[in-house]
Design an enzyme around this catalytic site. Structure first.
Site, mmCIF file in Angstrom:
data_model
loop_
_atom_site.group_PDB
_atom_site.id
_atom_site.type_symbol
_atom_site.label_atom_id
_atom_site.label_comp_id
_atom_site.label_asym_id
_atom_site.label_seq_id
_atom_site.Cartn_x
_atom_site.Cartn_y
_atom_site.Cartn_z
ATOM 1 N N CYS A 63 49.921 43.298 31.651
ATOM 2 C CA CYS A 63 48.853 42.629 32.402
ATOM 3 C C CYS A 63 48.664 43.263 33.788
ATOM 4 O O CYS A 63 49.614 43.327 34.575
ATOM 5 C CB CYS A 63 49.205 41.151 32.546
ATOM 6 N N TRP A 96 51.439 33.677 25.474
ATOM 7 C CA TRP A 96 52.545 34.519 25.917
ATOM 8 C C TRP A 96 53.866 33.933 25.446
ATOM 9 O O TRP A 96 54.132 32.752 25.630
ATOM 10 C CB TRP A 96 52.561 34.635 27.440
ATOM 11 N N ARG A 130 44.123 27.544 31.231
ATOM 12 C CA ARG A 130 44.650 28.735 30.567
ATOM 13 C C ARG A 130 46.070 29.010 31.046
ATOM 14 O O ARG A 130 46.393 28.784 32.223
ATOM 15 C CB ARG A 130 43.769 29.944 30.872
ATOM 16 N N VAL A 131 46.895 29.501 30.137
ATOM 17 C CA VAL A 131 48.267 29.866 30.472
ATOM 18 C C VAL A 131 48.305 31.364 30.727
ATOM 19 O O VAL A 131 48.266 32.163 29.790
ATOM 20 C CB VAL A 131 49.242 29.457 29.350
ATOM 21 N N THR A 132 48.329 31.730 31.985
ATOM 22 C CA THR A 132 48.242 33.127 32.385
ATOM 23 C C THR A 132 49.508 33.551 33.129
ATOM 24 O O THR A 132 50.295 32.717 33.586
ATOM 25 C CB THR A 132 47.027 33.354 33.292
ATOM 26 N N VAL A 133 49.676 34.853 33.248
ATOM 27 C CA VAL A 133 50.695 35.430 34.111
ATOM 28 C C VAL A 133 49.973 36.249 35.180
ATOM 29 O O VAL A 133 48.842 36.685 34.941
ATOM 30 C CB VAL A 133 51.670 36.328 33.303
ATOM 31 N N GLU A 148 48.146 32.813 40.904
ATOM 32 C CA GLU A 148 47.043 33.646 41.386
ATOM 33 C C GLU A 148 47.609 34.932 41.990
ATOM 34 O O GLU A 148 48.191 34.920 43.080
ATOM 35 C CB GLU A 148 46.209 32.885 42.412
ATOM 36 N N TYR A 195 37.132 43.668 31.528
ATOM 37 C CA TYR A 195 37.233 42.518 30.627
ATOM 38 C C TYR A 195 35.845 41.991 30.265
ATOM 39 O O TYR A 195 35.609 41.591 29.120
ATOM 40 C CB TYR A 195 38.073 41.411 31.267
#
Length: 329
Positions: A63, A96, A130-133, A148, A195
């Site tokens: 990422c 993830w 959303r589950v983000t890294v 962030e 994206y």
């Protein structure tokens, strides 16, 4: 990439049908700040004082947003103060994963949990989003400080300086007003632009994303003709925010995301600039092209339904860059 709704997991992709085929990124959910004394930052609440061993960083090596934070952790000498866990490169129906059966994937070193969503649920059992890294975790308060990346790198830039003695400043006060519009253009048209092109589901949405993307590539190529770095002779956060997109461009964005008007290596200044940044001490250690190539091609079933992982290019990031004598404009 799925999401949590009131604490329940849903394997649900972005609904581009509501946006005319355009990809629209969700905003980050957790926006607190680590500060030297624990005072509140620009957003969120206070109480997150910079302390050794208190914070843990969850990342994906694939990422670009997480990659920013790994670079700043390295450049600011924070490896001993902030631990890391690396997710598996395959992001499938459970999002993830902390599976550790792939080289470089570490599992959850802090809690031993199976999925990144479990970190979100540990912070807020009813969370939606959303589950983000990246995910920056506070082990003292048992919550997420921030997810962030643009704000995490600014925390890393300054909050721990009194503990480490590392005063390298990538967000210098005298350049901030000039950095912001550069960051904004690069984020909208390039960092996120790849994206918007890759996840577009209509021709119009793709065209609206890809044309400004290559306009910006040309603008950057021209800018770097007379500047060693984006802001002149000083390297700043603007350079590192750009780098994580450039280092992935030929391997994944050019083909997988249909950003194929030109390659990074077709821009002499941008390509040399990318090599210089890659060759800065410690930076190469944060780049994992195997995770990058595997994640994008294996995880995005809507783009690559057979999950064929291509052989890809073999760029020589260690070739001499020749930018040492370039003077600032």
């Amino acid at each position: 990439m799925g999401l949590l709704i009131d604490g329940q997991w849903h394997d649900q992709w972005y609904d581009t049908g509501k946006t005319g085929g355009a990809f629209q990124r969700s905003t980050a959910k957790f926006r607190n700040w680590i500060t030297a004394d624990g005072a509140p930052g620009p957003s969120g609440e206070g109480g997150f004082r910079a302390e050794p061993g208190r914070y843990h960083l969850y990342v994906s090596l694939a990422c670009p947003w997480a990659h920013r934070t790994l670079i700043f952790r390295k450049l600011k000498g924070l490896e001993e103060m902030i631990g890391t866990s690396v997710v598996h490169p395959d992001m499938l129906s459970d999002g993830w994963s902390f599976a550790d059966d792939y080289p470089g994937a570490t599992g959850d070193r802090l809690h031993g949990l199976p999925f990144a969503r479990d970190i979100y649920l540990r912070a807020d059992p009813q969370v939606s989003g959303r589950v983000t890294v990246p995910i920056l975790w506070d082990a003292t308060r048992q919550t997420i400080v921030s997810n962030e990346s643009s704000e995490i790198i600014r925390m890393f830039n300054a909050a721990f300086d009194h503990l480490t003695g590392n005063t390298a400043d990538f967000w210098p006060e005298d350049l901030r007003a000039a950095i912001e519009p550069v960051n904004d253009r690069i984020y909208d048209t390039l960092n996120n632009g790849v994206y918007k092109a890759g996840f577009a589901t209509t021709q119009d949405a793709y065209d609206a994303a890809v044309r400004p993307l290559f306009d910006t590539m040309g603008w950057l190529e021209d800018r770097l003709t007379t500047r060693r770095y984006l802001m002149g002779d000083r390297i700043t956060e603007a350079d590192w925010r750009l780098f994580t997109t450039l280092v992935r461009f030929d391997a994944v964005y050019h083909g997988h995301f249909k950003c194929n008007r030109a390659r990074l290596v077709d821009y002499p200044n941008l390509w040399a600039y990318t090599r210089e940044l890659y060759q800065r001490p410690g930076v190469a250690e944060t780049v994992n092209l195997d995770h990058i190539t595997r994640h994008y091609h294996y995880s995005h079933e809507t783009i690559n339904p057979h999950r064929i992982v291509p052989i890809g290019p073999d760029p020589d990031f260690l070739a001499p860059h020749g930018r040492e004598t370039l003077q600032a404009a």
